[in-house]
Design a protein around this motif. Structure first.
Motif, PDB file in Angstrom:
ATOM      1  N   LEU A  36       0.834  -1.218   0.000  1.00  0.00           N
ATOM      2  CA  LEU A  36       0.000   0.000   0.000  1.00  0.00           C
ATOM      3  C   LEU A  36       0.859   1.255   0.000  1.00  0.00           C
ATOM      4  O   LEU A  36       0.561   2.229  -0.709  1.00  0.00           O
ATOM      5  CB  LEU A  36      -0.898  -0.028   1.239  1.00  0.00           C
ATOM      6  CG  LEU A  36      -2.018   0.999   1.271  1.00  0.00           C
ATOM      7  CD1 LEU A  36      -3.025   0.667   0.208  1.00  0.00           C
ATOM      8  CD2 LEU A  36      -2.667   1.020   2.627  1.00  0.00           C
ATOM      9  N   ASP A  37       1.956   1.210   0.780  1.00  0.00           N
ATOM     10  CA  ASP A  37       2.880   2.348   0.826  1.00  0.00           C
ATOM     11  C   ASP A  37       3.432   2.637  -0.570  1.00  0.00           C
ATOM     12  O   ASP A  37       3.401   3.772  -1.053  1.00  0.00           O
ATOM     13  CB  ASP A  37       4.010   2.000   1.802  1.00  0.00           C
ATOM     14  CG  ASP A  37       4.884   3.193   2.099  1.00  0.00           C
ATOM     15  OD1 ASP A  37       4.391   4.316   1.944  1.00  0.00           O
ATOM     16  OD2 ASP A  37       6.039   2.993   2.484  1.00  0.00           O
ATOM     17  N   ILE A  44       1.233   9.205  -6.141  1.00  0.00           N
ATOM     18  CA  ILE A  44       1.628  10.616  -6.117  1.00  0.00           C
ATOM     19  C   ILE A  44       2.301  10.999  -7.429  1.00  0.00           C
ATOM     20  O   ILE A  44       1.951  12.004  -8.069  1.00  0.00           O
ATOM     21  CB  ILE A  44       2.581  10.877  -4.930  1.00  0.00           C
ATOM     22  CG1 ILE A  44       1.858  10.676  -3.608  1.00  0.00           C
ATOM     23  CG2 ILE A  44       3.141  12.268  -4.998  1.00  0.00           C
ATOM     24  CD1 ILE A  44       2.796  10.435  -2.469  1.00  0.00           C
ATOM     25  N   ALA A  45       3.276  10.136  -7.858  1.00  0.00           N
ATOM     26  CA  ALA A  45       3.975  10.438  -9.112  1.00  0.00           C
ATOM     27  C   ALA A  45       2.990  10.474 -10.275  1.00  0.00           C
ATOM     28  O   ALA A  45       3.056  11.362 -11.136  1.00  0.00           O
ATOM     29  CB  ALA A  45       5.065   9.396  -9.361  1.00  0.00           C
ATOM     30  N   GLY A  46       2.052   9.516 -10.290  1.00  0.00           N
ATOM     31  CA  GLY A  46       1.075   9.470 -11.375  1.00  0.00           C
ATOM     32  C   GLY A  46       0.193  10.713 -11.396  1.00  0.00           C
ATOM     33  O   GLY A  46      -0.098  11.261 -12.463  1.00  0.00           O
ATOM     34  N   LEU A  47      -0.232  11.184 -10.197  1.00  0.00           N
ATOM     35  CA  LEU A  47      -1.091  12.380 -10.146  1.00  0.00           C
ATOM     36  C   LEU A  47      -0.362  13.601 -10.699  1.00  0.00           C
ATOM     37  O   LEU A  47      -0.932  14.382 -11.465  1.00  0.00           O
ATOM     38  CB  LEU A  47      -1.521  12.652  -8.707  1.00  0.00           C
ATOM     39  CG  LEU A  47      -2.749  11.927  -8.210  1.00  0.00           C
ATOM     40  CD1 LEU A  47      -2.951  12.204  -6.734  1.00  0.00           C
ATOM     41  CD2 LEU A  47      -3.967  12.392  -8.974  1.00  0.00           C
ATOM     42  N   GLY A  70      -1.352   9.473   3.089  1.00  0.00           N
ATOM     43  CA  GLY A  70      -0.753   8.149   2.974  1.00  0.00           C
ATOM     44  C   GLY A  70       0.270   7.911   4.062  1.00  0.00           C
ATOM     45  O   GLY A  70       0.291   6.837   4.681  1.00  0.00           O
ATOM     46  N   PHE A  71       1.090   8.924   4.359  1.00  0.00           N
ATOM     47  CA  PHE A  71       2.106   8.791   5.411  1.00  0.00           C
ATOM     48  C   PHE A  71       1.452   8.530   6.761  1.00  0.00           C
ATOM     49  O   PHE A  71       1.827   7.603   7.490  1.00  0.00           O
ATOM     50  CB  PHE A  71       2.944  10.065   5.442  1.00  0.00           C
ATOM     51  CG  PHE A  71       3.921  10.122   6.566  1.00  0.00           C
ATOM     52  CD1 PHE A  71       4.880   9.145   6.711  1.00  0.00           C
ATOM     53  CD2 PHE A  71       3.883  11.156   7.475  1.00  0.00           C
ATOM     54  CE1 PHE A  71       5.786   9.197   7.746  1.00  0.00           C
ATOM     55  CE2 PHE A  71       4.790  11.216   8.510  1.00  0.00           C
ATOM     56  CZ  PHE A  71       5.732  10.230   8.643  1.00  0.00           C
TER      57      PHE A  71
END
Lengths: 85, 123, 172
Positions: A36-37, A44-47, A70-71
């Motif tokens: 999941l992490d 994030i990179a995809g967004l 997420g963190f």
């Protein structure tokens, strides 16, 4: 020009599929948390990449909020595994 | 000025491609590695640099967004190793042992306290 | 929860850090955002000030800036090396790994410096910090080549600790 960005998006999609396979398979809860992490970092990179492709600044804010949430989620899951499993 | 922007755009595209390759390799590592700790190793390193590099690449292609993208890069760089460290400690304390070819485990001695209290709570 | 180590200066310092994080995340100068940020930071700082003891301010000399830049480059090189290392291991069909957990002792005393060192070790080739107890670091190493304590220290921590010790020398 755009062909490189599309290649990058395909690579990222395959990567998130592999991480999702580990999420489905993972023998323990901790394995699923790791998958999941990684999925959230890939997300994030995809967004950010999609934000560039569609020229929408709001996607960057979205990526930042997703990173923070997420963190916090992973830390909560880690505390839960440490104490309760 | 126009050529300068073009050069920045090509550098940005290079970073985006490099980052996506590393993200893919990190996910492949998550899928292939034999146990939890090695998965964490592959996942943390490759996905951190991969995501940082993709975000930096977009920042070079779109210089107006650079400040916020640098905040994202810093946040990923700080939060990702922290969360993987928290997960590694939590899973060791919950009793998941690493995969060894030859056993080298200095941490085992520190963990006796945790296991003793677990046994008490079961009884 | 005891509020024993509460003091106005610590409270203001915590408020400053929290507000800095708010500003980094919003990056806008609109009055509404700034006022909301100040109110929220005051509340959050009041709740967390008693637990916020990780990042005491240190005196930054101009000469330290060179060390910060040096640390940044050492770290960047290690991060890139780590990624090619992971790539090499993942692509190889035989998975060349020999994992184990090793430990070493650090000379750093400052908590913030220890955190920086632990995070850096996590992002360098083949090592992952599992726990830090006192001044002892426990590291999961993907390819254990030696059991000798000095060689472990030299292999894993030395390049980072050398620079960190220079910055935090006066705080040890």
């Amino acid at each position: 020009m755009n062909i490189i960005i599309y290649t990058a998006i395909v690579l990222i999609s395959i990567g998130s599929f592999l991480a999702f396979m580990r999420f489905v398979k993972g023998p323990t809860a901790a394995d699923r948390a790791i998958a999941l992490d990684t999925l959230s970092v890939i997300g994030i990179a995809g967004l950010v990449l999609l934000g560039y492709l569609f020229q929408r600044y709001i996607y960057i804010d979205l990526a930042l909020v997703y990173a923070v949430l997420g963190f916090i989620g992973i830390i909560v899951i880690a505390r839960y595994i440490e104490k309760a499993l | 000025m126009d050529t300068f922007n073009n050069i920045l755009e090509y550098i940005g595209l290079f970073f985006v491609l490099l980052g996506s390759i590393f993200l893919f390799l990190g996910a492949l590592g998550i899928y292939r590695m034999p146990d939890l700790y090695n998965r964490l190793q592959a996942g943390t390193k490759a996905s951190t640099l991969g995501a940082m590099s993709v975000v930096l690449g977009v920042g070079l292609m779109q210089p107006g967004w650079l400040i916020k993208l640098i905040v994202i890069i810093l946040f990923i760089g700080i939060s990702n190793p922290l969360s993987s460290h928290a997960l590694a400690r939590a899973s060791y304390k919950s009793g998941i042992r690493p995969f060894f070819k030859k056993k080298v485990d200095d941490y085992e001695a520190e963990d006796t306290h945790g296991r003793a209290s677990d046994e008490e709570s079961i009884n | 929860m005891s509020r024993k180590n509460f003091s106005i200066s610590r409270y203001l310092y915590t408020f400053f850090i929290v507000f800095l994080i708010w500003y980094a995340f919003t990056t806008s100068l609109q009055p509404a955002e700034i006022i909301t940020g100040i109110i929220l930071s005051l509340v959050v700082a009041y709740i967390t000030v008693v637990n916020f003891d990780c990042c005491d301010p240190i005196l930054i000399m101009p000469s330290h800036i060179i060390y910060f830049i040096q640390y940044f480059f050492v770290f960047l090189v290690a991060l890139v090396k780590a990624n090619f290392d992971v790539a090499r291991r993942v692509i190889n069909p035989k998975l060349p790994i020999n994992p184990g957990i090793v430990s070493f002792e650090t000379k750093l005393k400052n908590n913030f410096a220890k955190m920086v060192l632990a995070n850096s070790i996590t992002l360098t080739p083949g090592t992952l910090t599992i726990d830090v107890i006192g001044n002892k670091f426990y590291i999961h190493w993907i390819d254990v080549t030696t059991k000798n304590k000095d060689e472990i220290y030299k292999e894993i921590a030395e390049p980072f600790e050398k620079v960190l010790l220079k910055i935090y020398r006066s705080h040890n």
